[in-house]
Design an enzyme around this catalytic site. Structure first.
Site, PDB file in Angstrom:
ATOM      1  N   ARG A  51     -19.816 -39.290 -28.318  1.00 36.16           N
ATOM      2  CA  ARG A  51     -21.120 -39.392 -28.966  1.00 36.16           C
ATOM      3  C   ARG A  51     -22.169 -39.587 -27.881  1.00 36.16           C
ATOM      4  NH1 ARG A  51     -22.243 -43.539 -26.624  1.00 36.16           N
ATOM      5  NH2 ARG A  51     -24.094 -43.671 -27.892  1.00 36.16           N
ATOM      6  N   GLY A  52     -23.449 -39.612 -28.317  1.00 31.08           N
ATOM      7  CA  GLY A  52     -24.534 -39.640 -27.343  1.00 31.08           C
ATOM      8  C   GLY A  52     -24.982 -38.204 -27.107  1.00 31.08           C
ATOM      9  N   ALA A  53     -26.300 -37.988 -27.131  1.00 31.32           N
ATOM     10  CA  ALA A  53     -26.826 -36.614 -27.129  1.00 31.32           C
ATOM     11  C   ALA A  53     -26.336 -35.754 -25.958  1.00 31.32           C
ATOM     12  CB  ALA A  53     -28.357 -36.668 -27.175  1.00 31.32           C
ATOM     13  N   ARG A  88     -22.928 -32.328 -35.951  1.00 33.86           N
ATOM     14  CA  ARG A  88     -23.963 -33.375 -35.986  1.00 33.86           C
ATOM     15  C   ARG A  88     -25.328 -32.693 -35.793  1.00 33.86           C
ATOM     16  NH1 ARG A  88     -23.138 -38.825 -32.796  1.00 33.86           N
ATOM     17  NH2 ARG A  88     -24.489 -39.520 -34.492  1.00 33.86           N
ATOM     18  N   GLN A 205     -23.139 -49.537 -31.482  1.00 31.75           N
ATOM     19  CA  GLN A 205     -22.939 -48.930 -30.153  1.00 31.75           C
ATOM     20  C   GLN A 205     -23.480 -49.828 -29.036  1.00 31.75           C
ATOM     21  OE1 GLN A 205     -24.173 -47.350 -32.817  1.00 31.75           O
ATOM     22  NE2 GLN A 205     -23.872 -45.145 -32.741  1.00 31.75           N
ATOM     23  N   ASP A 246     -32.284 -38.541 -28.775  1.00 35.23           N
ATOM     24  CA  ASP A 246     -31.471 -37.410 -29.239  1.00 35.23           C
ATOM     25  C   ASP A 246     -32.273 -36.128 -29.309  1.00 35.23           C
ATOM     26  OD1 ASP A 246     -30.178 -39.975 -30.276  1.00 35.23           O
ATOM     27  OD2 ASP A 246     -28.611 -38.435 -30.347  1.00 35.23           O
ATOM     28  N   ASN A 256     -34.505 -41.163 -31.915  1.00 34.84           N
ATOM     29  CA  ASN A 256     -33.368 -41.886 -31.326  1.00 34.84           C
ATOM     30  C   ASN A 256     -32.698 -42.705 -32.427  1.00 34.84           C
ATOM     31  OD1 ASN A 256     -31.779 -42.647 -29.001  1.00 34.84           O
ATOM     32  ND2 ASN A 256     -32.750 -44.655 -29.097  1.00 34.84           N
ATOM     33  N   LYS A 257     -31.686 -43.437 -32.052  1.00 36.50           N
ATOM     34  CA  LYS A 257     -30.905 -44.219 -33.015  1.00 36.50           C
ATOM     35  C   LYS A 257     -31.808 -45.056 -33.916  1.00 36.50           C
ATOM     36  CE  LYS A 257     -27.346 -44.162 -33.448  1.00 36.50           C
ATOM     37  NZ  LYS A 257     -26.733 -43.260 -34.457  1.00 36.50           N
TER      38      LYS A 257
END
Ligand code: MRU
Length: 365
Positions: A51-53, A88, A205, A246, A256-257
């Site tokens: 995960r993570g862009a 995603r 996270q 992201d 972002n998150k």
């Protein structure tokens, strides 16, 4: 990054397969998984083993490569790209990398596609590491400036207090990280630094990944509940906020998150600089309005349950809301550009209004 005595990246080629660190097991277990097919890669992205862009962008490139191992036809290539892009929706890096692979491979005869795919995926991985290293170099002076100001004004125990949200460290990239790259660079240069780590519900996270990787590197940090940041800002305990992203619009709006927006609001209210650290593939030049960004809606069970280890050390999931209560789980939010002090990129530090000066092939597309 080093874990005990070994240097690891988050993704790498192993013979004809691809290896990843399974991030759903961290911080309690360090497990490496070997992926053999595009279906394995889609599963890893969807379940957030990776995960993570920036990392899911490179993972998509390796996913296309795994598909070419089995069937290098046009049909298989197009199907692999479509399946990967659907895993995603929010991080632009994933679709960007998958389409880049598609455009590079389609003109080639099928017999040449696999070898070229391995080369391209490896190249994207190397570029990600280089970009993040440069983000670290460009972001470090911002931290250093705060420290020098503290020293010159006679602060009693100079130490730069940085707040970050979610995980934008090396685990979210191939290596080095984005938001954490300037922090690692400052720490390695001997600048006293301490990081407030938002736990980042629902998947935590921050608590599980950011805290773990900062700890592995020796960076002083404290995990806080998601709601504590505003209080710390009001009491002078945060010097700057640095987050990843992201997707960033050409105007400097930062997706972002979920929860990032609230931190940016609190930062502005308290006169604290708010930075987003992003490699240029995270900037979406095609976006004309932020409402076009698809915000991923994840399984409400991620809100209803929490994961951790029990007294016996076994990974356990517990329900934290009433069985009858519905839950809603938007995974990202958008911080408008006017709340963003600057964007730290591999090309330098730019205010939102200056982003148009960035060089990137997609900008001209
Ligand atoms: O849902 P995740 O864990 O993939 O979300 C990650 C983030 O929001 C990160 O902050 C973002 O991808 C930047 S990663 C360098």
């Amino acid at each position: 990054m080093r874990i005990q005595q070994h240097h690891y990246r988050t993704i790498w080629q192993t013979g004809e397969h691809v290896s990843i660190i399974d991030q759903t097991q961290l911080p309690f277990a360090f497990e490496v998984l070997t992926l053999s097919s595009v279906a394995d890669m889609c599963h890893a992205i969807r379940t957030m083993q990776v995960r993570g862009a920036p990392l899911i962008g490179v993972a998509a490139a390796y996913g296309v490569t795994l598909a070419m191992r089995v069937d290098p036809s046009d049909q298989a290539l197009n199907a692999a790209v479509a399946t990967l892009v659907a895993t995603r929706p929010t991080a632009v890096n994933l679709a960007w990398a998958a389409h880049l692979m598609q455009q590079a491979l389609l003109p080639l005869p099928p017999s040449q596609r696999l070898q070229r795919a391995w080369q391209l995926a490896q190249q994207l991985a190397e570029e990600d590491v280089a970009q993040n290293t440069a983000i670290g170099s460009h972001g470090k002076p911002l931290i250093e400036h705060v420290w020098m100001t503290q020293v010159s004004t006679g602060a009693r125990a100079p130490c730069v207090q940085v707040l970050t949200h979610c995980n934008a460290g090396w685990l979210a990239t191939v290596d080095m990280g984005t938001a954490l790259a300037p922090i690692y660079a400052a720490y390695d240069a001997g600048i006293p630094i301490h990081v407030w780590v938002d736990e980042t519900r629902p998947r935590n996270q921050g608590a599980s990944l950011t805290a773990w990787e900062l700890g592995q590197h020796g960076v002083p940090h404290t995990v806080i509940s998601d709601n504590a940041g505003g209080h710390l800002m009001q009491h002078g305990q945060v010097d700057m906020v640095i987050v990843g992203a992201d997707r960033v619009s050409g105007a400097g709006d930062v997706c972002n998150k979920v929860g990032t927006y609230l931190k940016a609001l609190a930062a502005q209210h308290n006169g604290i600089p708010f930075y987003a650290a992003v490699p240029t593939p995270t900037i979406d030049w095609q976006l004309s309005d932020i409402s076009e960004i698809e915000i991923e809606m994840r399984d409400p069970d991620e809100v209803a349950f929490m994961q951790g280890i029990n007294a016996q050390g076994a990974l356990t999931r517990v329900r934290v809301i009433p069985a009858q209560s519905p839950a809603l789980n938007p995974a990202f939010d958008v911080t408008p550009a006017h709340l963003v002090t600057a964007v730290i990129t591999e090309q330098g530090v730019f205010t939102p209004a200056q982003l148009t000066q960035l060089k990137h092939p997609l900008k001209e597309a």
